[in-house]
Design a protein around this motif. Structure first.
Motif, short mmCIF file in Angstrom:
data_model
loop_
_atom_site.label_atom_id
_atom_site.label_comp_id
_atom_site.label_asym_id
_atom_site.label_seq_id
_atom_site.Cartn_x
_atom_site.Cartn_y
_atom_site.Cartn_z
N GLY A 51 0.67 -1.26 -0.01
CA GLY A 51 0.20 -0.21 -0.02
C GLY A 51 0.70 1.26 0.24
O GLY A 51 2.02 1.46 -0.05
N HIS A 52 0.07 2.33 -0.21
CA HIS A 52 0.60 3.61 -0.42
C HIS A 52 -0.17 4.82 0.62
O HIS A 52 -1.25 4.55 0.22
CB HIS A 52 0.96 4.05 -1.58
N GLU A 53 0.26 5.35 1.67
CA GLU A 53 -0.58 6.32 2.00
C GLU A 53 -0.01 7.77 1.90
O GLU A 53 1.19 7.91 2.08
CB GLU A 53 -0.49 6.23 3.69
N TRP A 54 -0.93 8.63 1.29
CA TRP A 54 -0.63 10.06 0.97
C TRP A 54 -0.98 10.85 1.79
O TRP A 54 -2.21 11.27 2.29
CB TRP A 54 -1.23 10.25 -0.45
N PHE A 55 -0.14 11.62 2.76
CA PHE A 55 -0.32 12.35 3.97
C PHE A 55 -0.69 13.98 3.56
O PHE A 55 0.12 14.56 2.83
CB PHE A 55 0.73 12.56 5.04
N ILE A 56 -1.97 14.49 3.59
CA ILE A 56 -2.27 15.82 3.26
C ILE A 56 -2.16 16.73 4.35
O ILE A 56 -1.34 17.48 4.77
CB ILE A 56 -3.56 15.91 2.45
N ASN A 57 -3.11 16.66 5.38
CA ASN A 57 -3.13 17.28 6.62
C ASN A 57 -3.45 16.26 7.71
O ASN A 57 -2.99 15.21 7.98
CB ASN A 57 -3.95 18.49 6.66
N GLN A 58 -4.67 16.47 8.45
CA GLN A 58 -5.20 15.28 9.05
C GLN A 58 -5.92 14.23 8.34
O GLN A 58 -6.14 12.96 8.58
CB GLN A 58 -6.25 15.65 10.15
N PHE A 59 -6.27 14.59 6.87
CA PHE A 59 -6.48 13.62 5.80
C PHE A 59 -5.43 13.08 5.22
O PHE A 59 -4.47 13.57 4.88
CB PHE A 59 -7.51 14.11 4.90
N THR A 60 -5.68 11.64 5.02
CA THR A 60 -4.77 11.04 4.26
C THR A 60 -5.47 10.21 3.15
O THR A 60 -6.61 9.70 3.37
CB THR A 60 -3.76 9.96 5.18
N VAL A 61 -4.83 9.80 1.91
CA VAL A 61 -5.48 8.97 1.01
C VAL A 61 -4.73 7.67 0.74
O VAL A 61 -3.47 7.78 0.89
CB VAL A 61 -5.40 9.59 -0.49
#
Length: 360
Positions: free
Chosen positions: A294-304
């Motif tokens: 998997g891959h997790e993309w950190f934006i702010n408190q939200f991640t994709v």
């Protein structure tokens, strides 16, 4: 274009109360992608539609504004005419982030929300609509576009591509879903002067972390692929190890257990249809075990979160040996998070998942 006069009127009405931000109106026309041979008869014609959206530009007051080149966020409304009487029309509403590249001339929008179909499957009145088994649907939309801001006063123009997906995430059957790829043109209006935004690299966090571990429980309800099967609950349990590579990116490796209630109905159906004896241990047969990257993309408190998995064990040979997941996560602190996501086999949705997890 008369179908979209109401959207134009709504667009004009927003002028009376909008304080800041950007209003966009887009018209699109395209084609239905045939992701499944069973929907070949539904892919005729050229769908057209319109999108109306309103979004706010980030101002640099927070670290993630600089890390992602001042993205915008907002809400979008869309209407799709499928040019096919069987499919009817779809309406969609959702929230999105919009990211900018190439001196803000190119943007990518990721929108997630709900949809409504006017003519879903009905055994007697509409048996050919195998794409939408219910009125209410989930909707995912991607927009890649070139734009020119403030071509004349506060008006700008844009053009690009739209990919929009509607399905009910297997809450009812049938549910093959429909994907439309379309070209679009549009106009935008800025309610305030566009400020010059320059990324301050000193404000972007430098992130270094050891390997972290995640435990995630996902649940919900879905049905088997055959019309008339009942709604059943499911539980998906994951154990992951992840490594943060930088401010935006982490990679994952994990193992999962899937307990899917609808599999009992699938096993029973095939045991009767194929005249095979029923399985001796049905509780075990509904279980599946998978391994994922998997891959997790950190934006702010939200991640994709995006994941690709393969089954190590399947009690019953159902669907393909590979599965995918796209999820949105929200961190309530350093460790606890909630998630909502879609598990699929290719373009075939299996489940809309709601989850809770901990990262330590």
């Amino acid at each position: 274009m008369t179908k979209y006069n109401y959207l134009i009127l709504l667009c004009l009405s927003l002028f009376s109360f909008a304080q800041k931000g950007t209003l966009e109106y887009q018209y699109f026309r395209g084609t239905i992608l045939q992701h499944n041979p069973d929907i070949a008869f539904l892919t005729q014609g050229h769908p057209q539609g319109a999108m109306l959206s309103y979004h706010w530009q980030t101002d640099g007051s927070k670290e993630w504004h600089h890390a992602f080149n001042f993205p915008s966020y907002g809400f979008g409304l869309q209407h799709v005419l499928y040019d096919h009487a069987t499919l009817g029309e779809n309406y969609g509403f959702g929230a999105f982030y919009q990211f900018y590249f190439w001196k803000r001339r190119l943007s990518l929008r990721v929108q997630q929300g709900i949809g409504y179909n006017t003519n879903p499957y009905h055994r007697e009145s509409n048996p050919r609509n195998t794409a939408f088994g219910s009125h209410w649907l989930s909707n995912t939309t991607l927009v890649l576009q070139w734009q020119k801001e403030q071509v004349w006063k506060k008006f700008g123009i844009q053009a690009g591509l739209i990919l929009t997906h509607f399905s009910n995430a297997r809450m009812t059957a049938p549910n093959s879903g429909i994907n439309v790829l379309a070209a679009q043109v549009g106009v935008q209006y800025h309610f305030q002067e566009m400020a010059e935004r320059k990324v301050d690299t000193n404000q972007i966090q430098k992130v270094t972390e050891p390997i972290r571990y995640q435990f995630v429980w996902r649940t919900g309800a879905n049905v088997g692929p055959i019309e008339g099967m009942p709604l059943r609950g499911f539980h998906h349990i994951s154990l992951l190890a992840d490594k943060r590579l930088n401010r935006k990116t982490a990679v994952q490796l994990g193992i999962e257990y899937f307990h899917s209630g609808f599999m009992k109905d699938v096993i029973q159906y095939y045991s009767v249809a194929l005249q095979d004896p029923p399985n001796s241990n049905p509780e075990m047969e509904v279980g599946r075990i998978g391994i994922l990257l998997g891959h997790e993309w950190f934006i702010n408190q939200f991640t994709v979160e995006t994941q690709l998995g393969g089954y190590l064990y399947k009690g019953f040979d159902y669907e393909s040996n590979w599965y995918q997941r796209l999820a949105l996560k929200y961190y309530w602190g350093q460790h606890l998070f909630s998630a909502i996501g879609l598990k699929t086999h290719g373009f075939r949705a299996e489940a809309m998942e709601i989850g809770l997890g901990i990262r330590i």
